[in-house]
Design an enzyme around this catalytic site. Structure first.
Site, PDB file in Angstrom:
ATOM      1  N   CYS A   1       0.790  -1.689  -0.038  1.00  0.00           N
ATOM      2  CA  CYS A   1      -0.199  -0.362   0.237  1.00  0.00           C
ATOM      3  C   CYS A   1       1.095   1.298   0.310  1.00  0.00           C
ATOM      4  O   CYS A   1       0.526   2.537  -0.184  1.00  0.00           O
ATOM      5  CB  CYS A   1      -1.229   0.308   1.397  1.00  0.00           C
ATOM      6  SG  CYS A   1       0.086  -0.791   2.898  1.00  0.00           S
TER       7      CYS A   1
ATOM      8  N   CYS B   1      -1.563  -3.636   8.762  1.00  0.00           N
ATOM      9  CA  CYS B   1      -1.655  -2.696   9.621  1.00  0.00           C
ATOM     10  C   CYS B   1      -0.923  -2.599  10.958  1.00  0.00           C
ATOM     11  O   CYS B   1       0.102  -1.897  11.551  1.00  0.00           O
ATOM     12  CB  CYS B   1      -2.329  -1.439   9.785  1.00  0.00           C
ATOM     13  SG  CYS B   1      -3.028  -0.897   8.285  1.00  0.00           S
TER      14      CYS B   1
ATOM     15  N   ASP C   1       2.511   2.448   2.895  1.00  0.00           N
ATOM     16  CA  ASP C   1       2.185   3.194   3.991  1.00  0.00           C
ATOM     17  C   ASP C   1       3.935   3.275   4.381  1.00  0.00           C
ATOM     18  O   ASP C   1       4.113   2.038   4.319  1.00  0.00           O
ATOM     19  CB  ASP C   1       1.757   2.428   4.786  1.00  0.00           C
ATOM     20  CG  ASP C   1       0.262   2.504   4.731  1.00  0.00           C
ATOM     21  OD1 ASP C   1      -0.122   3.085   3.607  1.00  0.00           O
ATOM     22  OD2 ASP C   1      -0.427   2.220   5.357  1.00  0.00           O
TER      23      ASP C   1
ATOM     24  N   CYS D   1      -2.577   4.793   5.714  1.00  0.00           N
ATOM     25  CA  CYS D   1      -4.485   4.865   5.866  1.00  0.00           C
ATOM     26  C   CYS D   1      -5.349   4.727   7.721  1.00  0.00           C
ATOM     27  O   CYS D   1      -3.570   5.414   8.434  1.00  0.00           O
ATOM     28  CB  CYS D   1      -5.435   3.379   5.576  1.00  0.00           C
ATOM     29  SG  CYS D   1      -4.541   2.413   6.885  1.00  0.00           S
TER      30      CYS D   1
END
Lengths: 127, 177
Positions: A37, A106, A39, A63
């Site tokens: 993603c 996450c 991140d 996110c």
């Protein structure tokens, strides 16, 4: 996808956002990233002479779940010993924030970040 | 035509990172004509369903092969590496540090004395880094060794971060105008 109230709370009022001097020997820095993603997460701890984490800061570009996971970890580890902090599991983070299965990674990122910060600190201390 | 073929085979193109985009577009047009629904109108339901399936595969293949990032990801996938869906991977900390700094600059760009100029400069930097990674990938994916394949995968993971960054820059540019 609906975020849980706790995620929204951390997202809107992130705790301990900031940066410490990475050159300071009492500071450990963990840098991790999730290529899928894109991140990126930086988590830093300041450790006292007694081996207790005095302060923690983070900065996350990602996110809401990634921000909430790292924010929560900085809250939790303050006052912990390094060993206690190293024992933190992503499942505890995911449970606390009620993360859905697609957002579990996450919490894994946040666990990797605190582990990396502890490792960096220990490396600096030469132990 | 056969949807069991990979996209390169389906398009009759060599399985390599280097690709003639003009040739790809020409092939796409040809295949599209062959699959045009009007040509199947007189056929049975099952045959028409198949034609729709082929068209979907064709369009997916076109989007994948045309994009430098998707094409690189696809070449790795054909070799058993799925960088798009993996949940974690070791990333060079120096690279992450640079990403962090670039993200910070992007975030602060709207407050910059010259936001447009700053965003354009960032865009340029990201494009440059992306081009270098693409060149690295092209070199490595052609080599037969496992080390080269790992290096190719590592380049694609970095591209994925840069892709996110460039989309973030685009988003801010849209907001400024």
């Amino acid at each position: 996808m609906a975020y849980s109230e706790k995620v929204i709370d951390h997202y809107e009022n992130p705790r301990n956002v900031g940066k410490m001097d990475a050159g300071d020997t009492s500071v450990g820095t963990g840098m991790v990233g999730a290529p899928a993603c894109g991140d990126v997460m930086r988590l830093q701890i300041k450790v006292g002479n007694n081996g207790v984490i005095e302060d923690a800061k983070f900065k996350t570009y990602g996110c809401g779940s990634a921000i909430a996971s790292s924010s929560l970890v900085t809250e939790w580890v303050k006052g912990m010993t390094l060993d206690q902090a190293a024992d933190l599991k992503n499942t505890q983070i995911a449970d606390e924030l009620a993360l859905p299965p697609v957002k579990i990674h996450c919490s894994v990122l946040a666990e990797d970040a605190i582990k990396a910060a502890i490792e960096d600190y220990r490396k600096k201390q030469g132990s | 035509m056969d949807i069991k073929q990979n996209y390169f085979e389906f398009y009759g193109l060599p399985e390599a990172y280097e690709l003639d985009l003009g040739q790809l577009a020409d092939r796409h047009l040809e295949l599209q004509k062959q699959l045009h629904p009007d040509r199947f109108a007189h056929l049975s339901d099952q045959e028409r369903r198949m034609s729709a399936q082929y068209t979907a595969y064709l369009n997916e293949g076109y989007a994948t092969l045309r994009s430098p990032l998707l094409r690189a990801q696809y070449l790795l996938k054909l070799r058993g590496i799925d960088t798009h869906n993996e949940s974690s991977a070791q990333i060079d900390p120096m690279f992450l540090m640079q990403q962090m700094e670039l993200r910070e600059r992007v975030e602060e760009a709207p407050q910059h004395t010259d936001p447009d100029g700053e965003l354009a400069a960032l865009d340029q930097e990201v494009a440059q880094a992306m081009a270098e990674l693409q060149a690295e990938f092209r070199r490595m994916i052609g080599e037969p060794s496992q080390e080269a394949l790992d290096a190719a995968a590592s380049a694609v993971r970095k591209m994925q971060f840069l892709d996110k960054l460039s989309r973030e820059i685009e988003r801010l540019e849209d907001e400024l105008y």
